[in-house]
Design a protein around this motif. Structure first.
Motif, PDB file in Angstrom:
ATOM      1  N   GLU A  25       0.837  -1.204   0.000  1.00  8.21           N
ATOM      2  CA  GLU A  25       0.000   0.000   0.000  1.00  8.21           C
ATOM      3  C   GLU A  25       0.876   1.259   0.000  1.00  8.21           C
ATOM      4  N   GLU A  26       1.961   1.227   0.752  1.00  4.42           N
ATOM      5  CA  GLU A  26       2.863   2.381   0.813  1.00  4.42           C
ATOM      6  C   GLU A  26       3.522   2.623  -0.546  1.00  4.42           C
ATOM      7  N   ILE A  27       3.886   1.529  -1.213  1.00  3.57           N
ATOM      8  CA  ILE A  27       4.511   1.655  -2.537  1.00  3.57           C
ATOM      9  C   ILE A  27       3.551   2.331  -3.514  1.00  3.57           C
TER      10      ILE A  27
ATOM     11  N   LYS B 281       3.005   5.972  -3.151  1.00  5.49           N
ATOM     12  CA  LYS B 281       4.110   6.807  -3.650  1.00  5.49           C
ATOM     13  C   LYS B 281       4.154   6.831  -5.180  1.00  5.49           C
ATOM     14  N   THR B 282       3.937   5.687  -5.814  1.00  9.88           N
ATOM     15  CA  THR B 282       4.162   5.600  -7.265  1.00  9.88           C
ATOM     16  C   THR B 282       2.880   5.615  -8.082  1.00  9.88           C
ATOM     17  N   GLY B 283       1.764   5.219  -7.455  1.00  9.50           N
ATOM     18  CA  GLY B 283       0.535   5.069  -8.213  1.00  9.50           C
ATOM     19  C   GLY B 283       0.581   3.836  -9.096  1.00  9.50           C
ATOM     20  N   LEU B 284      -0.503   3.596  -9.810  1.00 12.13           N
ATOM     21  CA  LEU B 284      -0.600   2.521 -10.790  1.00 12.13           C
ATOM     22  C   LEU B 284      -1.072   3.123 -12.112  1.00 12.13           C
TER      23      LEU B 284
ATOM     24  N   GLU C 180      -2.279  -3.661 -11.645  1.00 17.52           N
ATOM     25  CA  GLU C 180      -3.172  -3.946 -10.530  1.00 17.52           C
ATOM     26  C   GLU C 180      -2.353  -4.319  -9.296  1.00 17.52           C
ATOM     27  N   MET C 181      -2.888  -4.068  -8.130  1.00 18.04           N
ATOM     28  CA  MET C 181      -2.190  -4.337  -6.879  1.00 18.04           C
ATOM     29  C   MET C 181      -1.731  -5.786  -6.778  1.00 18.04           C
TER      30      MET C 181
END
Length: 325
Positions: free
Chosen positions: A147-149, A152-155, A175-176
């Motif tokens: 979630e933290e990644i 910061k970067t978005g998708l 996607e996550m």
């Protein structure tokens, strides 16, 4: 004056060794045989040796980088370094050759090590106002907070090995649930990875080299991949168009060439480099710099050299004369 002895170093210890052998072969064929005695030297994990035309392998003496050519012992006057990845692009061999006082065509050891580490290189360049994507770093063995990644970067985002080339271990994540498998894939190439926002725009590559004290940008190349991004298949298996000169405006061309030259100067580079950018909303965003870019027939820099009106023989001669002087 007799001919200068030039060892063309190729191979390496990474996934890129076969690509490097192709680059080295192109250099060996193109070098001016009226000026140089050319020796293909394979630097591989199983051994270092001069590969003679008759198929014999002559071991390299690591004490002074000399080898037998069948009739005499050769200690090269200079080395043309075509090794992609470790140990030829990350500073190890540069430091070794500098200790031996043998000139080489690639940049110096510190600059090679810094630029090979995407995280450290971006950290330096951002201080000088170089635009780049948002990024997040993960070391193997540390806790991973997905979630933290994404915060910061978005998708979508790109997951890359921090110290690798030729797009080995790179994934584009939409996607996550794709993120963790992509991280695990990147860790197969490196113990450090970088995760970056996927920028939207034209991907542009610019070769830069020095001719004496002059820093020169080659024509820009636009990369149009058939795949999701400029991956290994796109680079080496024909799954992309590499359009030189790039189909961008004259203003954008000048901006990206100026930025490539500025980065070359900021990092105190030597020899030929290739810097990769995304042009987003008319502005160049820096992706990475390659200090031993591919020189095979499929590679970008040779295409740019020809577009600039030079032969590879002329271009490689400039790189060697730079260091022999």
């Amino acid at each position: 004056m007799g001919k200068k002895h030039i060892a063309v170093a190729m191979g390496g210890y990474s996934s890129e060794f076969e690509i490097s052998l192709n680059s080295g072969g192109v250099v060996c064929n193109a070098l001016d045989k009226n000026k140089y005695e050319v020796y293909p030297v394979h630097i591989l994990e199983e051994g270092w040796y001069f590969a003679a035309k008759n198929g014999t392998k002559h071991p390299v003496n690591k004490a002074d980088f000399s080898f037998d050519n069948g009739t005499e012992t050769i200690r090269p006057d200079a080395i043309f370094n075509t090794i992609h990845g470790t140990p030829g692009e990350d500073g190890y061999l540069q430091a070794y050759w500098e200790l031996l006082k043998i000139p080489h065509t690639s940049t110096d050891y510190y600059q090679a090590a810094l630029s090979f580490n995407k995280r450290d290189c971006l950290s330096v360049l951002k201080n000088f106002g170089v635009r780049a994507a948002n990024s997040y770093y993960v070391n193997e063995g540390t806790e991973i907070n997905l979630e933290e990644i994404v915060k910061k970067t978005g998708l979508p985002c790109f997951v890359k090995p921090n110290r690798s080339g030729s797009s080995f271990g790179v994934s584009k994540v939409h996607e996550m649930e794709e993120l963790m498998p992509a991280i695990e894939k990147a860790f197969t190439e490196d113990s450090e990875i970088i995760i970056e926002t996927a920028l939207v725009g034209a991907e542009i590559a610019v070769g830069v080299y020095n001719n004496g004290n002059e820093i020169i940008a080659l024509p820009a190349t636009e990369i149009v991949s058939e795949n999701e991004f400029f991956d290994y298949a796109a680079k080496y298996l024909g799954k992309s168009q590499e359009i030189t000169p790039a189909r961008i405006s004259e203003e954008e061309t000048q901006l990206v060439q100026q930025e490539a030259k500025r980065i070359y100067k900021l990092l105190n580079m030597k020899g030929v480099t290739r810097s990769d950018f995304i042009i987003e909303n008319g502005k160049p965003f820096f992706l990475e710099i390659n200090t031993n870019p591919g020189l095979s027939t499929e590679s970008i820099v040779p295409k740019q050299v020809r577009e600039a009106g030079m032969t590879l023989t002329e271009f490689f001669d400039i790189l060697i004369q730079n260091v022999l002087k």
